[in-house]
Scaffold this motif. Structure first.
Motif, PDB file in Angstrom:
ATOM      1  N   ARG A 191       0.814  -1.223   0.000  1.00 27.74           N
ATOM      2  CA  ARG A 191       0.000   0.000   0.000  1.00 27.74           C
ATOM      3  C   ARG A 191       0.846   1.272   0.000  1.00 27.74           C
ATOM      4  NH1 ARG A 191      -2.506  -3.088   4.055  1.00 27.74           N
ATOM      5  NH2 ARG A 191      -1.608  -1.733   5.657  1.00 27.74           N
ATOM      6  N   GLY A 192       2.171   1.113   0.072  1.00 27.24           N
ATOM      7  CA  GLY A 192       3.046   2.278   0.135  1.00 27.24           C
ATOM      8  C   GLY A 192       3.017   2.973   1.473  1.00 27.24           C
ATOM      9  N   GLU A 193       2.660   2.236   2.542  1.00 28.62           N
ATOM     10  CA  GLU A 193       2.524   2.829   3.870  1.00 28.62           C
ATOM     11  C   GLU A 193       3.636   2.421   4.827  1.00 28.62           C
ATOM     12  OE1 GLU A 193      -1.285   1.495   5.144  1.00 28.62           O
ATOM     13  OE2 GLU A 193      -2.402   2.684   3.662  1.00 28.62           O
ATOM     14  N   GLU A 194       4.542   1.582   4.374  1.00 25.94           N
ATOM     15  CA  GLU A 194       5.611   1.118   5.257  1.00 25.94           C
ATOM     16  C   GLU A 194       6.566   2.259   5.579  1.00 25.94           C
ATOM     17  OE1 GLU A 194       7.693  -2.414   7.002  1.00 25.94           O
ATOM     18  OE2 GLU A 194       5.866  -1.236   7.095  1.00 25.94           O
ATOM     19  N   ARG A 195       7.002   2.331   6.829  1.00 21.87           N
ATOM     20  CA  ARG A 195       7.889   3.406   7.251  1.00 21.87           C
ATOM     21  C   ARG A 195       9.336   3.063   6.908  1.00 21.87           C
ATOM     22  NH1 ARG A 195       9.010   5.442  13.387  1.00 21.87           N
ATOM     23  NH2 ARG A 195       9.920   7.467  12.885  1.00 21.87           N
ATOM     24  N   ARG A 196      10.043   4.043   6.363  1.00 24.50           N
ATOM     25  CA  ARG A 196      11.451   3.870   6.037  1.00 24.50           C
ATOM     26  C   ARG A 196      12.323   4.253   7.228  1.00 24.50           C
ATOM     27  NH1 ARG A 196      12.054   4.064   0.147  1.00 24.50           N
ATOM     28  NH2 ARG A 196      10.099   4.739  -0.811  1.00 24.50           N
ATOM     29  N   ILE A 197      13.567   3.802   7.210  1.00 21.76           N
ATOM     30  CA  ILE A 197      14.537   4.263   8.188  1.00 21.76           C
ATOM     31  C   ILE A 197      14.701   5.771   8.044  1.00 21.76           C
ATOM     32  CG2 ILE A 197      16.978   4.225   8.832  1.00 21.76           C
ATOM     33  CD1 ILE A 197      17.093   1.343   8.035  1.00 21.76           C
ATOM     34  N   GLY A 198      14.676   6.454   9.196  1.00 18.05           N
ATOM     35  CA  GLY A 198      14.803   7.914   9.150  1.00 18.05           C
ATOM     36  C   GLY A 198      13.512   8.602   8.813  1.00 18.05           C
TER      37      GLY A 198
END
Length: 209
Positions: A191-198
């Motif tokens: 869904r494009g909702e995953e959190r990235r590092i930083g």
């Protein structure tokens, strides 16, 4: 020669050591209530910074590596199939369902599983860790790196030794287990909702992975 029954319980207890929980408490944070609520290195990294996250990853990896590597040798048996595998699987189970936290709030098993396979198949595991590092560096998604590493491990084992064997079967099962524990992350990635590092500071539990 077989191993005493108590060694399997000891392996589970070693895996149950709640590294992330203790690190969080030492910093005044209950990691089960922030970020993903997961007691793994990624949530520590996001909440407390890379130094604490690296410490948790290393300790959780050692929880899998040392029992798998040393326990069979201590009793004069080889560390491969079946004794080393049995010990390794129990350390992973302890990490995911830690008895010290009443079987709740464990991690997803990636760090501990990497320790287990460094003991059992070091070259293939090194390939998986390299794949993890490349994917995370390129995308800043730790979950995606974990999924790719889980898939690379059995492939690397098969390339290294192109014959079916029990250890390869265990690697496939562990890879499937990692995908299962990351099923929420997979949904967020799609869904494009995953959190990235930083991607910002820690939020309440459930707001990120």
């Amino acid at each position: 020669m077989s191993m005493p029954f108590w060694t399997f319980g000891a392996a589970y207890l070693a895996g149950s050591f709640p590294t992330a929980y203790l690190v969080g408490k030492a910093n005044g944070v209950d990691l089960r209530t922030v970020g993903s609520g997961n007691l793994g290195a990624t949530n520590v990294f996001r909440t407390l910074g890379w130094k604490w996250g690296l410490l948790v990853y290393l300790v959780d990896g050692l929880k899998g590596l040392l029992p798998t590597l040393l326990m069979p040798r201590a009793f004069g048996v080889e560390g491969g199939w079946p004794w080393g595998v049995a010990i390794g699987v129990l350390t992973i189970a302890g990490h995911v369902k830690p008895i010290f936290l009443m079987g709740k709030g464990g991690g997803k098993g990636v760090a501990t599983a990497s320790g287990v396979f460094f003991a059992l198949a070091p070259l293939a595991c090194a390939c998986a860790v390299a794949a993890f590092a490349v994917v995370v560096a390129a995308t800043r998604y730790v979950s995606l790196g974990s999924l790719v590493a889980a898939a690379v491990l059995p492939i690397a084992m098969l390339v290294q030794q192109p014959t079916l064997n029990p250890l390869l079967g265990v690697a496939v099962v562990i890879a499937a287990f990692v995908f299962w524990t990351h099923r929420d992350n997979i949904g967020r990635l799609r869904r494009g909702e995953e959190r990235r590092i930083g991607g910002g500071s820690a939020a309440k539990v459930g707001d990120n992975a």
